[in-house]
Design a protein around this motif. Structure first.
Motif, PDB file in Angstrom:
ATOM      1  N   TYR A 195      68.020   8.796  21.856  1.00 45.44           N
ATOM      2  CA  TYR A 195      68.008   8.378  23.253  1.00 45.44           C
ATOM      3  C   TYR A 195      67.071   9.208  24.121  1.00 45.44           C
ATOM      4  N   ALA A 196      66.451  10.198  23.523  1.00 47.74           N
ATOM      5  CA  ALA A 196      65.484  11.021  24.255  1.00 47.74           C
ATOM      6  C   ALA A 196      65.989  11.490  25.615  1.00 47.74           C
ATOM      7  N   PHE A 197      67.077  12.202  25.616  1.00 44.84           N
ATOM      8  CA  PHE A 197      67.574  12.787  26.861  1.00 44.84           C
ATOM      9  C   PHE A 197      66.638  13.883  27.339  1.00 44.84           C
ATOM     10  N   ASP A 198      66.700  14.167  28.625  1.00 44.42           N
ATOM     11  CA  ASP A 198      65.913  15.261  29.179  1.00 44.42           C
ATOM     12  C   ASP A 198      66.738  16.540  29.239  1.00 44.42           C
ATOM     13  N   THR A 199      68.044  16.366  29.449  1.00 48.72           N
ATOM     14  CA  THR A 199      68.905  17.517  29.726  1.00 48.72           C
ATOM     15  C   THR A 199      70.254  17.374  29.033  1.00 48.72           C
ATOM     16  N   LEU A 200      70.791  18.496  28.602  1.00 48.86           N
ATOM     17  CA  LEU A 200      72.165  18.538  28.098  1.00 48.86           C
ATOM     18  C   LEU A 200      73.010  19.307  29.092  1.00 48.86           C
ATOM     19  N   LYS A 201      74.171  18.775  29.422  1.00 46.21           N
ATOM     20  CA  LYS A 201      75.099  19.541  30.252  1.00 46.21           C
ATOM     21  C   LYS A 201      76.238  20.027  29.369  1.00 46.21           C
ATOM     22  N   ILE A 202      76.293  21.343  29.169  1.00 43.72           N
ATOM     23  CA  ILE A 202      77.357  21.913  28.342  1.00 43.72           C
ATOM     24  C   ILE A 202      78.682  21.711  29.061  1.00 43.72           C
ATOM     25  N   ASP A 203      79.635  21.107  28.413  1.00 39.28           N
ATOM     26  CA  ASP A 203      80.924  20.878  29.055  1.00 39.28           C
ATOM     27  C   ASP A 203      81.559  22.197  29.473  1.00 39.28           C
ATOM     28  N   ARG A 204      82.247  22.162  30.610  1.00 38.22           N
ATOM     29  CA  ARG A 204      82.768  23.405  31.163  1.00 38.22           C
ATOM     30  C   ARG A 204      83.828  24.057  30.288  1.00 38.22           C
ATOM     31  N   SER A 205      84.429  23.297  29.381  1.00 31.01           N
ATOM     32  CA  SER A 205      85.451  23.882  28.516  1.00 31.01           C
ATOM     33  C   SER A 205      84.885  25.041  27.676  1.00 31.01           C
ATOM     34  N   PHE A 206      83.596  24.985  27.350  1.00 33.31           N
ATOM     35  CA  PHE A 206      82.990  26.067  26.552  1.00 33.31           C
ATOM     36  C   PHE A 206      82.729  27.305  27.397  1.00 33.31           C
ATOM     37  N   ILE A 207      82.545  27.089  28.702  1.00 31.76           N
ATOM     38  CA  ILE A 207      82.240  28.209  29.598  1.00 31.76           C
ATOM     39  C   ILE A 207      83.530  28.893  30.050  1.00 31.76           C
ATOM     40  N   THR A 208      84.543  28.077  30.327  1.00 31.86           N
ATOM     41  CA  THR A 208      85.798  28.584  30.890  1.00 31.86           C
ATOM     42  C   THR A 208      86.331  29.812  30.157  1.00 31.86           C
ATOM     43  N   ASP A 209      86.416  29.730  28.833  1.00 32.82           N
ATOM     44  CA  ASP A 209      87.001  30.839  28.076  1.00 32.82           C
ATOM     45  C   ASP A 209      85.963  31.671  27.333  1.00 32.82           C
ATOM     46  N   SER A 210      84.708  31.541  27.757  1.00 37.69           N
ATOM     47  CA  SER A 210      83.636  32.193  26.990  1.00 37.69           C
ATOM     48  C   SER A 210      83.800  33.710  26.923  1.00 37.69           C
ATOM     49  N   HIS A 211      84.464  34.308  27.931  1.00 35.23           N
ATOM     50  CA  HIS A 211      84.603  35.767  27.903  1.00 35.23           C
ATOM     51  C   HIS A 211      85.742  36.205  26.972  1.00 35.23           C
ATOM     52  N   SER A 212      86.734  35.311  26.769  1.00 35.50           N
ATOM     53  CA  SER A 212      87.896  35.707  25.962  1.00 35.50           C
ATOM     54  C   SER A 212      87.900  35.059  24.579  1.00 35.50           C
ATOM     55  N   ASN A 213      87.194  33.964  24.437  1.00 38.87           N
ATOM     56  CA  ASN A 213      87.244  33.214  23.185  1.00 38.87           C
ATOM     57  C   ASN A 213      85.874  33.233  22.493  1.00 38.87           C
ATOM     58  N   ALA A 214      85.803  33.985  21.388  1.00 42.40           N
ATOM     59  CA  ALA A 214      84.523  34.178  20.700  1.00 42.40           C
ATOM     60  C   ALA A 214      83.957  32.854  20.180  1.00 42.40           C
ATOM     61  N   GLN A 215      84.846  31.967  19.812  1.00 42.66           N
ATOM     62  CA  GLN A 215      84.385  30.693  19.262  1.00 42.66           C
ATOM     63  C   GLN A 215      83.700  29.842  20.340  1.00 42.66           C
ATOM     64  N   ASP A 216      84.311  29.780  21.529  1.00 38.21           N
ATOM     65  CA  ASP A 216      83.695  29.040  22.636  1.00 38.21           C
ATOM     66  C   ASP A 216      82.343  29.651  22.995  1.00 38.21           C
ATOM     67  N   ARG A 217      82.312  30.997  22.961  1.00 33.37           N
ATOM     68  CA  ARG A 217      81.071  31.687  23.296  1.00 33.37           C
ATOM     69  C   ARG A 217      79.972  31.303  22.308  1.00 33.37           C
ATOM     70  N   GLU A 218      80.316  31.308  21.025  1.00 36.50           N
ATOM     71  CA  GLU A 218      79.334  30.962  19.992  1.00 36.50           C
ATOM     72  C   GLU A 218      78.897  29.506  20.115  1.00 36.50           C
ATOM     73  N   LEU A 219      79.841  28.640  20.452  1.00 32.94           N
ATOM     74  CA  LEU A 219      79.496  27.226  20.602  1.00 32.94           C
ATOM     75  C   LEU A 219      78.550  27.024  21.783  1.00 32.94           C
ATOM     76  N   ALA A 220      78.819  27.721  22.881  1.00 33.97           N
ATOM     77  CA  ALA A 220      77.922  27.632  24.043  1.00 33.97           C
ATOM     78  C   ALA A 220      76.521  28.093  23.633  1.00 33.97           C
ATOM     79  N   ARG A 221      76.464  29.204  22.885  1.00 33.40           N
ATOM     80  CA  ARG A 221      75.162  29.717  22.410  1.00 33.40           C
ATOM     81  C   ARG A 221      74.462  28.702  21.520  1.00 33.40           C
ATOM     82  N   ALA A 222      75.242  28.111  20.631  1.00 29.25           N
ATOM     83  CA  ALA A 222      74.669  27.154  19.673  1.00 29.25           C
ATOM     84  C   ALA A 222      74.119  25.928  20.399  1.00 29.25           C
TER      85      ALA A 222
END
Ligand code: C2E
Ligand code: MG
Ligand code: MG
Ligand code: MG
Length: 282
Positions: A195-222
Motif C-alpha cells: 500500500y506504499a504508506f508514507d508514515t507508521l504510527k506506533i500504537d500508544r500501547s507500546f509507548i505506555t509501558d516502555s519504561h517498565s516493560n522490556a518487551q514493549d520497549r523492544e517492540l517500539a524499537r523494532a
C-alpha cells in the motif's frame, strides 16, 4: 437459591440487552441529527518533531457534545455513525473543517503545516471520497502534501482491492497516507509495501509501558527500525511523560504525539497555544 437462578437468567439477560439496545437506539437517533444540530466539532492535537519539539502539524480529532448525552467518546459514536451510514457526511465535515483550518495556520506560520485526518473504512469504500478530497484541497488551496490521511488495518482487511485502488488514487493526488495504531491489528508486513504508506504510527500501547516493560520497549524499537528500512516516517503515539519523550529521542523517532507535548484542543486554543506565538510544544 439455585432454583431461582435457573428461573431468572433469561429474564435478567434480556433486560440487560434491552437496556443496551435502547441506549444504542438513542445514540443512533441522536447521531443522525448531530451534524445538522451543530453538535460536532474538531479538536486538534499537536504533532511534534521529536528532536526539537517543534510543532510540525496536528491531528484532527472529532468531538461530539450532545445536550442530553454530554461528551460522547469518539470510538463509540464513530462506530455507530459507521453503521447508520452517517460517517460519510460526518467524515466530510471533518475533512472540510480541518483542511480549511490547516490552510489558515499554514499561511500564518509561513511554513508547511501538516494536518492528519482519520478516515474510516466506510469512507474508503465510498466512490466519491477521492474526488471530494481533491475538490476540498482545491477549494481551500491547500498543498496536497500537507494532508495526511490516517487509516487503520481495518481498511485493508475489509476490501483490500478497493483500498488499494483508493490509496493509489490518493497518492496520485500527492496526499500522504499513514497507518494508524500500528502493531495492534493483524497486518502482515507485506501490507506496508503493497500500500506504499508514507508514515507508521506506533500504537500508544507500546509507548505506555516502555519504561517498565522490556518487551514493549523492544517492540517500539523494532517498529522504528522497520520503518527506517522501508523508508517510512514514524510517529510515536501516547507520549505522556518525559521518559517516553527521551526514549523516543534516543531511538531517533521522527515525530511524537501525546499529552506530554499537548492534548487535543479546540481550534482557537490551538491557535493561541501553537500558532500565534509559534512556540515549541511543552
Ligand atoms: P486515533 O486516531 O488513534 O487518535 C489518537 C487518540 O489517542 C485520540 O483519542 C487522542 O485523544 C488520544 N491520545 C492522544 N495522546 C494521548 C496520550 O498521550 N495518552 C492517551 N492515553 N491518549 C492519547 P480520541 O480523540 O478519543 O479518538 C479516538 C479514536 O477515534 C481515534 O484514535 C480515531 O480512531 C477515532 N477518531 C477520532 N476522530 C475521528 C474522525 O474524525 N474520523 C474517524 N473516522 N475516526 C476518528
Ligand atoms: Mg489517528
Ligand atoms: Mg492511533
Ligand atoms: Mg485509535
Amino acid at each position: 437459591a439455585v432454583a431461582k437462578e435457573q428461573d431468572q437468567p433469561f429474564c435478567f439477560f434480556s433486560q440487560q440487552t434491552q437496556a443496551e439496545l435502547d441506549k444504542r437506539y438513542q445514540l443512533e437517533s441522536y447521531v443522525v441529527d448531530a451534524l445538522r444540530n451543530e453538535e460536532l466539532s474538531v479538536h486538534y492535537q499537536p504533532v511534534v518533531s521529536v528532536q526539537n519539539q517543534q510543532v510540525i502539524g496536528a491531528e484532527a480529532l472529532l468531538r461530539w457534545n450532545n445536550a442530553q448525552l454530554g461528551e460522547v467518546d469518539p470510538e463509540q459514536f464513530i462506530g455507530i455513525a459507521e453503521k447508520t451510514g452517517q460517517i460519510n457526511e460526518i467524515g466530510n465535515f471533518v475533512l472540510r473543517s480541518a483542511i480549511q483550518q490547516a490552510k489558515q495556520w499554514q499561511d500564518r506560520l509561513g511554513r508547511p503545516f501538516r494536518i492528519a485526518i482519520n478516515i474510516s473504512p466506510i469512507q474508503i469504500s465510498d466512490p466519491r471520497l477521492v474526488q471530494q478530497i481533491d475538490q476540498l484541497l482545491r477549494c481551500y488551496d491547500l498543498d496536497p502534501r500537507s494532508l495526511e490521511l490516517e487509516v487503520t488495518e481495518g481498511v485493508l482487511l475489509q476490501d483490500s482491492y478497493q483500498a488499494e485502488i483508493v490509496l493509489r488514487q490518493l497518492r496520485d493526488l500527492h496526499v500522504r497516507v499513514s497507518l494508524d495504531d500500528f502493531g495492534t491489528g493483524y497486518s502482515s508486513l507485506s501490507y506496508l509495501q503493497k500500500y506504499a504508506f508514507d508514515t507508521l504510527k506506533i500504537d500508544r500501547s507500546f509507548i505506555t509501558d516502555s519504561h517498565s516493560n522490556a518487551q514493549d520497549r523492544e517492540l517500539a524499537r523494532a517498529i522504528i527500525a522497520l520503518a527506517r528500512k522501508l523508508n517510512l516516517k514514524v510517529i510515536a503515539e501516547g507520549v505522556e511523560t518525559e521518559q517516553h519523550h527521551r526514549f523516543m529521542q534516543q531511538e531517533n523517532c521522527d515525530y511524537g504525539q501525546g499529552y506530554w507535548y499537548g492534548v487535543p484542543v479546540p481550534a482557537d486554543t490551538f491557535d493561541a497555544d501553537y500558532i500565534g506565538l509559534s512556540r515549541t510544544a511543552h
